[in-house]
Structure formats: structure tokens, C-alpha cells
Design a protein around this motif. Structure first.
Motif, PDB file in Angstrom:
ATOM      1  N   ASP A 204     -28.332   5.566 -19.724  1.00 36.40           N
ATOM      2  CA  ASP A 204     -27.421   5.081 -18.573  1.00 36.40           C
ATOM      3  C   ASP A 204     -27.620   3.640 -18.111  1.00 36.40           C
ATOM      4  OD1 ASP A 204     -29.835   5.078 -17.145  1.00 36.40           O
ATOM      5  OD2 ASP A 204     -29.277   7.025 -16.030  1.00 36.40           O
ATOM      6  N   THR A 205     -26.961   3.254 -17.270  1.00 36.61           N
ATOM      7  CA  THR A 205     -27.043   1.659 -17.007  1.00 36.61           C
ATOM      8  C   THR A 205     -28.268   1.154 -16.236  1.00 36.61           C
ATOM      9  OG1 THR A 205     -25.646   2.189 -14.888  1.00 36.61           O
ATOM     10  CG2 THR A 205     -24.473   1.340 -16.864  1.00 36.61           C
ATOM     11  N   GLN A 206     -29.084   2.488 -15.885  1.00 40.14           N
ATOM     12  CA  GLN A 206     -30.438   1.975 -15.123  1.00 40.14           C
ATOM     13  C   GLN A 206     -31.422   2.162 -16.198  1.00 40.14           C
ATOM     14  OE1 GLN A 206     -28.131   4.336 -13.420  1.00 40.14           O
ATOM     15  NE2 GLN A 206     -27.781   2.303 -12.663  1.00 40.14           N
ATOM     16  N   GLY A 207     -31.227   2.595 -17.558  1.00 40.45           N
ATOM     17  CA  GLY A 207     -32.350   2.383 -18.778  1.00 40.45           C
ATOM     18  C   GLY A 207     -32.877   4.076 -18.941  1.00 40.45           C
ATOM     19  N   ASN A 208     -32.174   5.031 -17.970  1.00 38.69           N
ATOM     20  CA  ASN A 208     -32.681   6.231 -18.511  1.00 38.69           C
ATOM     21  C   ASN A 208     -32.036   6.967 -19.630  1.00 38.69           C
ATOM     22  OD1 ASN A 208     -34.292   6.480 -15.900  1.00 38.69           O
ATOM     23  ND2 ASN A 208     -32.190   6.466 -14.809  1.00 38.69           N
ATOM     24  N   LEU A 209     -32.765   7.553 -20.619  1.00 42.00           N
ATOM     25  CA  LEU A 209     -32.529   7.815 -21.792  1.00 42.00           C
ATOM     26  C   LEU A 209     -31.409   9.381 -21.362  1.00 42.00           C
ATOM     27  CD1 LEU A 209     -32.577   8.010 -25.120  1.00 42.00           C
ATOM     28  CD2 LEU A 209     -34.445   9.820 -24.689  1.00 42.00           C
ATOM     29  N   LEU A 210     -30.347   9.575 -22.107  1.00 43.36           N
ATOM     30  CA  LEU A 210     -29.388  10.591 -21.995  1.00 43.36           C
ATOM     31  C   LEU A 210     -29.933  11.671 -22.969  1.00 43.36           C
ATOM     32  CD1 LEU A 210     -25.921   8.973 -21.712  1.00 43.36           C
ATOM     33  CD2 LEU A 210     -27.584   9.255 -19.991  1.00 43.36           C
ATOM     34  N   LEU A 211     -30.299  12.964 -22.439  1.00 45.11           N
ATOM     35  CA  LEU A 211     -30.966  13.781 -23.275  1.00 45.11           C
ATOM     36  C   LEU A 211     -30.123  14.867 -23.745  1.00 45.11           C
ATOM     37  CD1 LEU A 211     -33.761  14.805 -20.530  1.00 45.11           C
ATOM     38  CD2 LEU A 211     -33.929  13.236 -22.218  1.00 45.11           C
ATOM     39  N   SER A 212     -30.424  15.383 -24.795  1.00 41.94           N
ATOM     40  CA  SER A 212     -29.786  16.422 -25.580  1.00 41.94           C
ATOM     41  C   SER A 212     -29.975  17.865 -24.868  1.00 41.94           C
ATOM     42  CB  SER A 212     -30.187  16.361 -27.061  1.00 41.94           C
ATOM     43  OG  SER A 212     -31.474  17.091 -27.069  1.00 41.94           O
ATOM     44  N   SER A 213     -29.425  18.518 -25.221  1.00 40.18           N
ATOM     45  CA  SER A 213     -29.272  20.190 -24.633  1.00 40.18           C
ATOM     46  C   SER A 213     -30.780  20.570 -24.739  1.00 40.18           C
ATOM     47  CB  SER A 213     -28.540  20.988 -25.114  1.00 40.18           C
ATOM     48  OG  SER A 213     -27.106  20.582 -24.778  1.00 40.18           O
ATOM     49  N   ASP A 214     -31.192  20.478 -26.036  1.00 41.76           N
ATOM     50  CA  ASP A 214     -32.562  20.891 -26.218  1.00 41.76           C
ATOM     51  C   ASP A 214     -33.675  20.206 -25.326  1.00 41.76           C
ATOM     52  OD1 ASP A 214     -31.670  22.666 -28.164  1.00 41.76           O
ATOM     53  OD2 ASP A 214     -32.320  21.384 -29.858  1.00 41.76           O
ATOM     54  N   GLU A 215     -33.564  18.998 -25.142  1.00 46.45           N
ATOM     55  CA  GLU A 215     -34.422  18.009 -24.600  1.00 46.45           C
ATOM     56  C   GLU A 215     -34.370  18.482 -23.029  1.00 46.45           C
ATOM     57  OE1 GLU A 215     -34.541  14.177 -27.243  1.00 46.45           O
ATOM     58  OE2 GLU A 215     -32.882  14.169 -25.578  1.00 46.45           O
ATOM     59  N   LYS A 216     -33.056  18.579 -22.558  1.00 46.89           N
ATOM     60  CA  LYS A 216     -32.876  19.048 -21.052  1.00 46.89           C
ATOM     61  C   LYS A 216     -33.602  20.400 -20.977  1.00 46.89           C
ATOM     62  CE  LYS A 216     -28.481  16.966 -20.398  1.00 46.89           C
ATOM     63  NZ  LYS A 216     -26.986  17.163 -20.159  1.00 46.89           N
ATOM     64  N   SER A 217     -33.679  21.319 -21.924  1.00 48.66           N
ATOM     65  CA  SER A 217     -34.140  22.684 -21.720  1.00 48.66           C
ATOM     66  C   SER A 217     -35.756  22.545 -21.731  1.00 48.66           C
ATOM     67  CB  SER A 217     -33.871  23.604 -22.961  1.00 48.66           C
ATOM     68  OG  SER A 217     -34.424  24.871 -22.785  1.00 48.66           O
ATOM     69  N   GLN A 218     -36.222  21.540 -22.777  1.00 48.66           N
ATOM     70  CA  GLN A 218     -37.695  21.278 -22.693  1.00 48.66           C
ATOM     71  C   GLN A 218     -38.035  20.831 -21.349  1.00 48.66           C
ATOM     72  OE1 GLN A 218     -37.944  19.027 -26.230  1.00 48.66           O
ATOM     73  NE2 GLN A 218     -37.690  20.677 -27.414  1.00 48.66           N
ATOM     74  N   GLN A 219     -37.281  19.910 -20.922  1.00 51.04           N
ATOM     75  CA  GLN A 219     -37.817  19.216 -19.642  1.00 51.04           C
ATOM     76  C   GLN A 219     -37.782  20.131 -18.375  1.00 51.04           C
ATOM     77  OE1 GLN A 219     -35.064  16.591 -17.299  1.00 51.04           O
ATOM     78  NE2 GLN A 219     -36.481  14.947 -18.026  1.00 51.04           N
ATOM     79  N   LEU A 220     -36.618  21.367 -18.633  1.00 51.25           N
ATOM     80  CA  LEU A 220     -36.878  22.216 -17.415  1.00 51.25           C
ATOM     81  C   LEU A 220     -37.971  23.084 -17.502  1.00 51.25           C
ATOM     82  CD1 LEU A 220     -35.404  23.405 -14.952  1.00 51.25           C
ATOM     83  CD2 LEU A 220     -33.964  24.742 -16.887  1.00 51.25           C
ATOM     84  N   THR A 221     -38.381  23.404 -18.866  1.00 46.38           N
ATOM     85  CA  THR A 221     -39.258  24.399 -19.031  1.00 46.38           C
ATOM     86  C   THR A 221     -40.791  23.748 -18.490  1.00 46.38           C
ATOM     87  OG1 THR A 221     -38.387  25.511 -20.988  1.00 46.38           O
ATOM     88  CG2 THR A 221     -40.740  25.618 -20.898  1.00 46.38           C
ATOM     89  N   SER A 222     -40.697  22.536 -18.858  1.00 45.18           N
ATOM     90  CA  SER A 222     -42.154  21.736 -18.522  1.00 45.18           C
ATOM     91  C   SER A 222     -42.215  21.548 -16.843  1.00 45.18           C
ATOM     92  CB  SER A 222     -41.876  20.403 -18.900  1.00 45.18           C
ATOM     93  OG  SER A 222     -42.117  20.191 -20.490  1.00 45.18           O
ATOM     94  N   GLN A 223     -41.072  21.590 -16.138  1.00 44.41           N
ATOM     95  CA  GLN A 223     -41.165  21.538 -14.900  1.00 44.41           C
ATOM     96  C   GLN A 223     -41.436  22.849 -14.369  1.00 44.41           C
ATOM     97  OE1 GLN A 223     -37.168  19.913 -14.047  1.00 44.41           O
ATOM     98  NE2 GLN A 223     -37.614  17.715 -14.166  1.00 44.41           N
ATOM     99  N   LEU A 224     -40.925  23.644 -14.737  1.00 44.86           N
ATOM    100  CA  LEU A 224     -41.405  24.952 -14.157  1.00 44.86           C
ATOM    101  C   LEU A 224     -42.619  25.402 -14.516  1.00 44.86           C
ATOM    102  CD1 LEU A 224     -38.188  26.931 -15.404  1.00 44.86           C
ATOM    103  CD2 LEU A 224     -38.560  26.363 -13.170  1.00 44.86           C
TER     104      LEU A 224
END
Length: 255
Positions: A204-224
């Protein structure tokens, strides 16, 4: 768009996507290009859905863009490895497109991306009527053209200005801004699926990587897992405090 006279080709009407060849019969793909296309599409979908709440956009992957009538027909097409067209229906007349036909669609892609499989000369070929660079710049007039070289872990991005492509400079993050999409394009070294490589990716324009579905799922799992660990720690603290109170003759259940 350059069109040969249909009478010269013995054609009584302009063919549509159901009548034109889907392929020229060659195969030049490798095992990196399929996941690369998937990653680009998967990670940009949320952004495009926000840009197009009416869902009027299309993404092509190794699909022919027909820009002129020739004989044989496939000589009048280019097939980018990945491209995005805004403000067109995702399907055409209720059918999946077999190709993207400019004299039927009229709207040119906003961006095309080519994945270099050779030395890059084909993607930079400016020969009139036949060179990819010339076709995207002068015939189809694609606003943004990206040339991704996996072997060099690099990407060149060109912007159409006054009818000519100008090489875009990278920003401070080493990315290239695509303002109409509200994103940046660049190289990310990391693992996608089961392969570690320099992947072509969006930010995105702030320099945040746009995640794939797998990466979003992994991120959510890590947060949980992190939240679960914090709850366990708080539970252990509460149990220790209760035990101290009991040792002091205080019933914690009565507090």
C-alpha cells in the motif's frame, strides 16, 4: 487500435473472443510463473474490490489481448503474463473470456506485467507492429508496463506520458507507485507456498505489504496464539495470587 481492413482478410465481420484462438500453440512457461500470477492476483483482490464496489474489473493471466486483425489471427495479439482492466465486467455476456478483444471491449488494461524468461530483449522490443514494448506503448496504449526479471530480482516499471513510455524512478522503499490503483509494486524476498524467491509484490502507499490469503490466515493464527498465551499467563498469575491469599488465611472466593 490498429485494424487491418476486414475485406483484405476475407472477413465479413469482426470476430469476438469466442472466435479467436486462445493460444499460438507454443509453451514457454516455467514453474515460477504460475505461483507468481496467483500471488499478484490474490494479494490485490481486496484493493480492487474497494476500488470497484460494483465488481466491474477483470484480471488476465497469460491471456491474449487482440489489438489488430491479422492472418493468422494470433499474430495480432499479445499475451501479458498478468494484466488488470478497470471498469469492465468480470465476464462477457455471461461467459468467461477466451481472450481480451479490444475492438469488442474498447477499454485498455491499466497495467500489464511481463515475466522475463529469456534475456529481456523480447519484453523491450520496440519494433513497430511486432515488438511487445511498441505494441503496449503505441497500439494498446497501456498506462503502466512492468518488466519483471526473476533472475535479477528486479522490475522495471514504465508510465505512458504524452504517448511515450517513461521509466519510473523507485521511491525510498525501492517500490514503484501505481497511483490509479493506490498501490506500489516492488520485489519481496521471501517464501510463498513452498518456494523462497524474489517475488513481484504489491504494497500500500504507506509501505505495508499486501498479504495473500495464506499469509492473512497465518497472521490471524499467530495473533490468536499470542492472545491465548497472554490469557494463560494471566490465569497463572491469578492462581498464584489466590494461593498467596489462602496462605494468609484469606479466602479469595469471598473477595
Amino acid at each position: 487500435m490498429t485494424l487491418a481492413k476486414s475485406s483484405e482478410l476475407g472477413i465479413t465481420h469482426l470476430p469476438d473472443h469466442t472466435e479467436l484462438p486462445e493460444s499460438d500453440g507454443t509453451f514457454v512457461k516455467n514453474f515460477q510463473e504460475h505461483p507468481q500470477s496467483l500471488l499478484l492476483t490474490d494479494s490485490i483482490t481486496d484493493v480492487l474490490q474497494q476500488l470497484h464496489p460494483d465488481h466491474q474489473f477483470a484480471i488476465g493471466q497469460d491471456c491474449g489481448i487482440y489489438w489488430r486483425l491479422t492472418e493468422p489471427p494470433e499474430k495480432g495479439a499479445e499475451a501479458p503474463d498478468w494484466f488488470y482492466v478497470p471498469n469492465v465486467p468480470p465476464m462477457l455476456n455471461g461467459k468467461f473470456r477466451r481472450s481480451y478483444v479490444l475492438w469488442q471491449e474498447y477499454v485498455a488494461p491499466l497495467i500489464v506485467l511481463e515475466f522475463v524468461s529469456g534475456d529481456g530483449s523480447e519484453e523491450r522490443d520496440k519494433t513497430p507492429l511486432t515488438g511487445k514494448f511498441w505494441v503496449y506503448e503505441q497500439a494498446i496504449r497501456v498506462p503502466f508496463y512492468g518488466i519483471y526479471e526473476f533472475s535479477k530480482a528486479s522490475v522495471e516499471v514504465y508510465h505512458l506520458v504524452d504517448g511515450k513510455y517513461q521509466l519510473l524512478p523507485a521511491n525510498e522503499r525501492g517500490h514503484y507507485s501505481i497511483p490509479p490503483m493506490g498501490v506500489e509494486l516492488g520485489i519481496w524476498q521471501g517464501q510463498y507456498k513452498n518456494m523462497t524467491a524474489p517475488w513481484l509484490r504489491w504494497w500500500d502507499t504507506q509501505g505495508n505489504l499486501l498479504l495473500s490469503s495464506d499469509e492473512k490466515s497465518q497472521q490471524l493464527t499467530s495473533q490468536l496464539e499470542e492472545v491465548s498465551s497472554q490469557l494463560e499467563q494471566e490465569q497463572e498469575k491469578a492462581e498464584r495470587l489466590a494461593e498467596k491469599l489462602r496462605q494468609m488465611g484469606i479466602d479469595p472466593d469471598q473477595l
